[in-house]
Design an enzyme around this catalytic site. Structure first.
Site, PDB file in Angstrom:
ATOM      1  N   GLY A 169       0.812  -1.213   0.000  1.00 25.06           N
ATOM      2  CA  GLY A 169       0.000   0.000   0.000  1.00 25.06           C
ATOM      3  C   GLY A 169       0.846   1.263   0.000  1.00 25.06           C
ATOM      4  O   GLY A 169       0.524   2.239  -0.684  1.00 25.06           O
ATOM      5  N   ASP A 170       1.941   1.240   0.744  1.00 31.46           N
ATOM      6  CA  ASP A 170       2.862   2.384   0.763  1.00 31.46           C
ATOM      7  C   ASP A 170       3.478   2.591  -0.617  1.00 31.46           C
ATOM      8  O   ASP A 170       3.677   3.728  -1.066  1.00 31.46           O
ATOM      9  CB  ASP A 170       3.977   2.162   1.785  1.00 31.46           C
ATOM     10  CG  ASP A 170       3.436   1.658   3.115  1.00 31.46           C
ATOM     11  OD1 ASP A 170       2.322   2.063   3.493  1.00 31.46           O
ATOM     12  OD2 ASP A 170       4.127   0.854   3.761  1.00 31.46           O
TER      13      ASP A 170
END
Length: 303
Positions: free
Chosen positions: A250-251
């Protein structure tokens, strides 16, 4: 310049176990160490894309020193505040038939240390980007991200929030440029069970109408959905490959989205690059590398 803020950085110890048995001694097949925290992960993937960033936040003790030295490269400038007490946390990530994570609480700053961070953030200039990502140490005020955005609310700064529940929702009055919940986090924000893409789009639009300019929802093996500032809905799937570990995916998407938008100001391309970065991380033992990102991006755009 892009500034990432990681209030609760960590050393992640990733161990691979063939078949984890609870209540027994397990032998790891392999182990690796990664210097992370969501904001640091964003900086690391931006570096792979050739984009410079400054990593802000708090570190403590010998583990904090290791984090600072471990993330330094030509594209990342660490500018952490060293806390007087404690140590930066060590998290355990177990890769087996299922992924299991044990995340430590971290060390909270005192009033003066927090004030020093706010002073650093107040010096960020118009035209810069500020990324607030991840959890906060236990006992720290859950309004901290909103307070940071209030500090820069009089400036023309592009802000990003990647956090859960009230850490995110408290910031919406400051109209962040991008928020990135996953499906579970979106469900928790509205206290509902989300079952399909139509419901994801419904609640992502609601989140946008509540204050976020752009809402990027990561869906793991089901791809991603973006509701942009104009209310347009964009979707992107995945490509074939073996998922190894999803920590940091997600990052990586946040980094890819920022890089893609900065390059083209086109939301469709930003979503494509975000998806390529997220997939490249999920298919790797580490965060996404430039070669893998470009290969996957090419496959996504050919479909």
């Amino acid at each position: 310049m892009i500034y990432t803020v990681t209030l609760n950085p960590s050393i992640d110890c990733i161990v691979n176990v063939d078949n984890l048995i609870y209540g027994s001694t397990n032998r790891a097949v392999s182990q690796s160490f990664h210097f992370g925290g969501k904001g640091i992960n964003v900086s690391a993937v931006l570096s792979q894309l050739g984009i410079k960033s400054v990593a802000l936040g708090f570190i403590a003790g010998f583990t904090g020193d290791a984090i600072k030295s471990g993330i330094s490269d030509n594209n990342i400038t660490p500018d952490f505040i060293k806390l007087k007490n404690g140590c930066s946390r060590i998290n355990i990530k177990i890769s087996s038939s299922k992924e299991t994570e044990i995340n430590a609480p971290g060390q909270a700053p005192n009033t003066e240390e927090l004030k020093t961070l706010m002073q650093k953030i107040s010096l960020i200039n118009d035209g810069d980007t500020l990324v607030l990502a991840g959890s906060v140490p236990k006992m720290m005020d859950y309004n901290i991200y909103a307070e940071i955005l209030r500090t820069v609310s009089d400036k023309n700064i592009r802000t990003v929030v990647d956090a859960s529940k009230t850490l995110l929702t408290n910031t919406l009055k400051y109209r962040p440029f991008l928020v990135k919940p996953n499906k579970q986090e979106l469900s928790e924000i509205f206290n509902v069970e989300i079952n399909d893409n139509s419901e994801i789009e419904k609640y992502a639009l609601k989140l946008r109408n509540t204050g976020a300019q752009n809402v990027l929802v990561s869906l793991g093996k089901d791809g991603a959905i973006l509701v942009d500032e104009y209310g347009n809905i964009h979707t992107q799937g995945i490509v074939e490959g073996k998922t190894k570990f999803t920590v940091g995916a997600g990052d990586s998407m946040v980094a890819g989205f920022l890089a893609g938008y900065e390059k083209t100001a086109d939301y469709k391309y930003a979503l494509d690059l975000a998806s390529a970065c997220g997939i490249a991380t999920a298919f790797s033992d580490t965060l996404a590398k430039e070669e893998d990102i470009n290969s996957i991006l090419n496959k996504l755009q050919k479909r």
